[in-house]
Design a protein around this motif. Sequence first.
Motif, mmCIF file in Angstrom:
data_model
loop_
_atom_site.group_PDB
_atom_site.id
_atom_site.type_symbol
_atom_site.label_atom_id
_atom_site.label_comp_id
_atom_site.label_asym_id
_atom_site.label_seq_id
_atom_site.Cartn_x
_atom_site.Cartn_y
_atom_site.Cartn_z
ATOM 1 N N UNK A 32 0.569 -1.169 -0.270
ATOM 2 C CA UNK A 32 -0.034 0.072 -0.107
ATOM 3 C C UNK A 32 0.835 1.605 -0.243
ATOM 4 N N UNK A 33 0.349 2.486 -1.147
ATOM 5 C CA UNK A 33 0.914 4.156 -0.670
ATOM 6 C C UNK A 33 0.312 5.027 -0.397
ATOM 7 N N UNK A 34 -0.909 4.513 -0.318
ATOM 8 C CA UNK A 34 -2.356 5.807 0.541
ATOM 9 C C UNK A 34 -3.839 5.218 0.341
ATOM 10 N N UNK A 35 -4.506 5.763 1.207
ATOM 11 C CA UNK A 35 -5.343 5.264 1.442
ATOM 12 C C UNK A 35 -6.626 5.951 2.271
ATOM 13 N N UNK A 36 -7.720 5.865 2.191
ATOM 14 C CA UNK A 36 -8.658 6.684 2.944
ATOM 15 C C UNK A 36 -9.465 5.590 3.209
ATOM 16 N N UNK A 37 -11.455 6.971 3.568
ATOM 17 C CA UNK A 37 -12.613 5.592 3.672
ATOM 18 C C UNK A 37 -13.058 6.339 2.303
ATOM 19 N N UNK A 38 -14.319 6.971 2.484
ATOM 20 C CA UNK A 38 -14.720 7.970 1.858
ATOM 21 C C UNK A 38 -14.888 9.137 1.309
ATOM 22 N N UNK A 39 -14.474 9.224 -0.451
ATOM 23 C CA UNK A 39 -14.092 10.652 -0.691
ATOM 24 C C UNK A 39 -15.291 11.126 -1.660
ATOM 25 N N UNK A 40 -15.385 12.473 -1.979
ATOM 26 C CA UNK A 40 -16.177 13.147 -2.662
ATOM 27 C C UNK A 40 -15.684 12.803 -4.443
ATOM 28 N N UNK A 41 -16.594 13.287 -5.148
ATOM 29 C CA UNK A 41 -16.003 12.907 -6.439
ATOM 30 C C UNK A 41 -14.671 13.869 -6.695
ATOM 31 N N UNK A 42 -14.310 15.193 -6.389
ATOM 32 C CA UNK A 42 -13.594 15.968 -6.618
ATOM 33 C C UNK A 42 -12.803 15.193 -6.016
ATOM 34 N N UNK A 43 -12.397 15.083 -4.755
ATOM 35 C CA UNK A 43 -11.382 15.006 -4.467
ATOM 36 C C UNK A 43 -10.515 13.413 -5.095
ATOM 37 N N UNK A 44 -11.830 12.473 -5.170
ATOM 38 C CA UNK A 44 -11.334 11.269 -5.487
ATOM 39 C C UNK A 44 -10.964 10.990 -6.907
#
Length: 704
Positions: A146-158
């Motif tokens: 793994x190199x990056x991660x998170x939970x819910x993202x908005x479309x703009x963020x994603x």
Amino acid sequence: MKTFVYSSLLLILFWSCSNKNNSAITEDKPFTNDLINETSPYLLQHAYNPVDWKAWNSKSLQLAQEKNKLIIISVGYSACHWCHVMEEESFENDSVAKLMNNNFINIKVDREERPDVDQIYMNAVQLMTGSGGWPLNCIALPDGRPVFGGTYFTKTQWTKILEDMSDLYKNDPDKVIAYAEKLTQGVKNSDLITLNKEGVQFTTETLKRMKESWMPTLDFKDGGQKNAPKFPMPTNLDYLFRSSFQNDDLELQNFVELTLTKMANGGIYDQIGGGFSRYSVDERWHVPHFEKMLYDNAQLVSLYSKVYQQTGNEAFKTVIIETLNFIEHELTNDEGAFYSSIDADSVTKDGELEEGVFYTWTKEELQSILGNDFDLFKSYYNVNAKGKWENNHYILFKTQTDEEFIKSNSITLVDLNTKVSDWKSKLLKVRASRKHPRTDDKVLTSWNAMMLKAYIDAYRVLGDQQYLNRAIKNANFIKKKQLSKDGSLFHNYKNGVSTIDGFSEDYAHTIAAFIDLYQVTLNEDWLQLANEIMTYTIAHFFDKDNGMFYFTSDTETNLITRKIEVYDNVIPSSNSVLAHNLFKLSHYYSNKSYDDKAKQMLSNMVSDINKSPSAYSNWLNLYLNYSNPYYEVAISGSNAREKIKQLNNHYVPNILVAGATQESEIPIMKNRFIDDDTYIYVCVNGTCKLPVLEIEKAVNQLLK
């Protein structure tokens, strides 16, 4: 345990919000991705996304390495509300899909099917951000690190994340690889368990100190843990109730009863159809997150059964019966297997998915359905400012016990019970005409074993033969469909097919359920089967270096590491359940190796338990077996089953029950059978009291 927080890459990837216009896909979805070939309802929900999703398997992982592409590992589950939101906003969007398809290998994971994958990448996200949840979205190197991660993202963020990660890997891959190496090492080190070679003394004084550190976190007004959201945490409550009984702690017993009463009266409990939602978003147990999980309801049936066994509280009996009715009608298939969950969302009259719409009511609806009874109903279920939720809908919940309510409303308990039954019948009929939330109809071995155990616990205290019949039917399903001849288990089952090898949780809970089934049926085949599965578990999951069990078998090769699960969360850890199993089987079979393993596992955990007892409550249940007297109760004779039924009228949590109606070769029962009568042997620490013929005398021996 070590805690690592990695923030450097998060700073590199910090984005500003942008206003890109991405066109939404049309209703016509001719494209299907590889998920169309899967059986998981959650994966199938994503089969028509324009994202070229693939399932987690060797082929998908190999493709990433061949194309040298980063991997997006997106984890969720069918009943996850925010998983559906992110799908609608991002994964159904053509522009976002194009970015993902051009630059990444995209893998969708059902966390309930692949808890092993979920554990690793959730661990990575928690190390990076300090928190976690679902949907879980992790970006990894082509080899899975793994190199990056998170939970819910908005479309703009994603979108910004996708662009930045793709550019970074193309322009500066060494930086990404170096970070992945550091993060992967953190994942591997985060749950290191060392072999405790010191002789640990398990004492009641230590338990008292741990209780004192736990007490300030408990909510003595509304029950459960302080603050919101509130999860039922049945393993914690089970330990606290047992501890209160064995230590004559009335304050703690009252706390558990308060918690169970508040939950049973709350919106977290389906007042009309029975069964519990996953958690409450508020401190009063009023507003639930409406998804219903099999594992929650299984463990809560077991818990309410035990507390009813001790207290005789009729409200708890009602919860047991209604919850099992819910399981029978909504989560059971024709083979006697149990489905996984029911979604939080359902379709409104306008055709939109909305959380809780299936379970909530407007005042006008209730007035129309109930007529003259509405005024009494609204007082009983708080159709008022207390019970109001949103959009003029109400979540039914009670703030008084029935005994309190009848005093303030001039009605008898008999009449109230009649009215409540009539109200539920009318509202269920109306609710049945609504669009039902989606059911995740995959079958998971570990969760089925927990539900099997729940039916056994309910049978113990209520004596309903139907409950035992359903338990036996489910046990036979596991035996015939999920268990192989070599002792290995499958994890999942759908449409007659099992595709995923079992994890330690499957072995742990199946062994525990089969032991319990032996205890109520005296069919030694179930005990023998439990022992055989334990033999397989030791051979393929046991780590000889630290005396613990890996979550995955030694046959699994696609993961970056093998994790060891020790925290008792909403579901108790596989290691704590396996330690309990070893402890019990050591008594049945006089197996010192089993006892040594159980004691070593607990010894390994003592330091961590002392620091945070509420995170290790099932381990604490095992601790009680060593710190306080633990009895073997062996009943031998033609009337053994009837004697066990009599014993089940008593809440005695610190006993191991064995029995036989004829000669038995199981070591604990050997040479105890006498033709002319049924004897009860009570033993502790290798010393037996005089055998007796009456259960009440045996119980007196236990409680002295």
